[in-house]
Design a protein around this motif. Structure first.
Motif, PDB file in Angstrom:
ATOM      1  N   VAL A 159      -5.718  -6.890  -4.247  1.00 39.98           N
ATOM      2  CA  VAL A 159      -4.832  -6.872  -3.080  1.00 39.98           C
ATOM      3  C   VAL A 159      -3.383  -6.697  -3.529  1.00 39.98           C
ATOM      4  O   VAL A 159      -2.645  -5.882  -2.964  1.00 39.98           O
ATOM      5  N   LEU A 174      -2.901  -3.034  -4.715  1.00 46.33           N
ATOM      6  CA  LEU A 174      -2.960  -2.016  -3.664  1.00 46.33           C
ATOM      7  C   LEU A 174      -1.831  -2.112  -2.650  1.00 46.33           C
ATOM      8  O   LEU A 174      -1.542  -1.140  -1.948  1.00 46.33           O
ATOM      9  N   THR A 175      -1.200  -3.286  -2.558  1.00 47.40           N
ATOM     10  CA  THR A 175      -0.146  -3.470  -1.562  1.00 47.40           C
ATOM     11  C   THR A 175       1.250  -3.477  -2.179  1.00 47.40           C
ATOM     12  O   THR A 175       2.227  -3.745  -1.490  1.00 47.40           O
ATOM     13  N   GLY A 176       1.326  -3.216  -3.474  1.00 45.74           N
ATOM     14  CA  GLY A 176       2.630  -3.190  -4.126  1.00 45.74           C
ATOM     15  C   GLY A 176       3.241  -4.561  -4.324  1.00 45.74           C
ATOM     16  O   GLY A 176       4.458  -4.698  -4.432  1.00 45.74           O
ATOM     17  N   LEU A 177       2.424  -5.586  -4.366  1.00 48.49           N
ATOM     18  CA  LEU A 177       2.916  -6.957  -4.530  1.00 48.49           C
ATOM     19  C   LEU A 177       2.749  -7.470  -5.955  1.00 48.49           C
ATOM     20  O   LEU A 177       2.507  -8.657  -6.175  1.00 48.49           O
ATOM     21  N   LEU A 237       0.407 -14.062  -1.121  1.00 53.01           N
ATOM     22  CA  LEU A 237       0.044 -12.695  -0.733  1.00 53.01           C
ATOM     23  C   LEU A 237      -0.021 -12.579   0.798  1.00 53.01           C
ATOM     24  O   LEU A 237       0.504 -11.623   1.376  1.00 53.01           O
ATOM     25  N   ARG A 293       3.498 -12.694   2.303  1.00 54.53           N
ATOM     26  CA  ARG A 293       4.235 -11.445   2.058  1.00 54.53           C
ATOM     27  C   ARG A 293       3.670 -10.293   2.899  1.00 54.53           C
ATOM     28  O   ARG A 293       4.432  -9.486   3.423  1.00 54.53           O
ATOM     29  N   LEU A 294       2.361 -10.240   3.053  1.00 53.82           N
ATOM     30  CA  LEU A 294       1.766  -9.139   3.815  1.00 53.82           C
ATOM     31  C   LEU A 294       1.964  -9.318   5.317  1.00 53.82           C
ATOM     32  O   LEU A 294       2.227  -8.341   6.040  1.00 53.82           O
ATOM     33  N   ALA A 324       5.707  -8.775   6.506  1.00 59.38           N
ATOM     34  CA  ALA A 324       6.314  -7.456   6.235  1.00 59.38           C
ATOM     35  C   ALA A 324       6.470  -6.634   7.502  1.00 59.38           C
ATOM     36  O   ALA A 324       5.843  -6.776   8.467  1.00 59.38           O
TER      37      ALA A 324
END
Length: 144
Positions: free
Chosen positions: A81, A84-87, A137, A140-141, A144
C-alpha cells in the motif's frame, strides 16, 4: 519498468522479513532432522502437523515459522500500500524497519530460550508498530 515508479526503499524491509523467515525455516529443518534421527522417526509416521507435534519434543522453530505467516501478511500488504500510494516516507520506512527488528527479536526469543513473557512483549510491540503503520497509512490516504 514498473518498479521505477515505486520507491524501492520500501522493498528492503520486505526482503529482510523474507530473510528472517528463511533463517527460521532452516532452523526448523535442522531441528526436525536432528530429532528425526535421534528418535528414529520416519516420514510416514508424521503425515500431519498434529502427529508431528505429538512426536517432536522441540517445536519452537516450527511454531515460530508458522507465526511468520500470520501477522506479517498484514506487514507485506502495508508495504505494498505504501509503495503503490507514494507513501514511502521516513515514517513508513521507520515503522517498517521497527517491525522487522521486533519480529527478529521475537524469533530469536522463540527459537532460543523461549521465555513466554519476553516473547509476548516482543510480539505485542511488533503488533503495536504494525497497527501504527496501518493507522498512519489510513490517516494519510483518507486525509488526502
Amino acid at each position: 519498468a514498473g518498479l521505477s515508479v515505486i520507491d524501492a526503499r520500501i522493498l528492503a524491509p520486505a526482503f529482510a522479513m523474507v530473510a528472517l523467515t528463511t533463517v527460521v525455516m532452516f532452523c526448523m529443518f535442522f531441528e526436525r532432522t536432528r530429532q528425526m534421527r535421534a528418535e528414529r522417526i520416519h516420514f510416514r509416521e508424521i503425515p500431519s502437523s498434529s502427529q508431528m507435534a505429538a512426536r517432536f519434543v522441540d517445536t519452537r522453530a516450527a511454531d515460530n515459522y508458522r507465526n511468520l505467516f500470520e501477522m506479517p501478511v498484514l506487514f507485506y500488504l502495508a508495504l505494498l500500500v505504501a509503495a503503490l500510494t507514494g507513501l514511502v516516507t521516513p515514517v513508513s520506512l521507520g515503522l517498517a524497519w521497527a517491525y522487522v527488528a521486533l519480529r527478529a527479536v521475537h524469533s530469536a526469543i522463540h527459537c532460543g530460550y523461549n521465555r513466554v513473557l519476553h516473547r509476548f512483549y516482543a510480539f505485542l510491540a511488533s503488533n503495536l508498530v504494525l497497527w501504527t503503520l496501518w493507522a498512519w497509512l489510513g490517516w494519510r490516504l483518507l486525509s488526502a
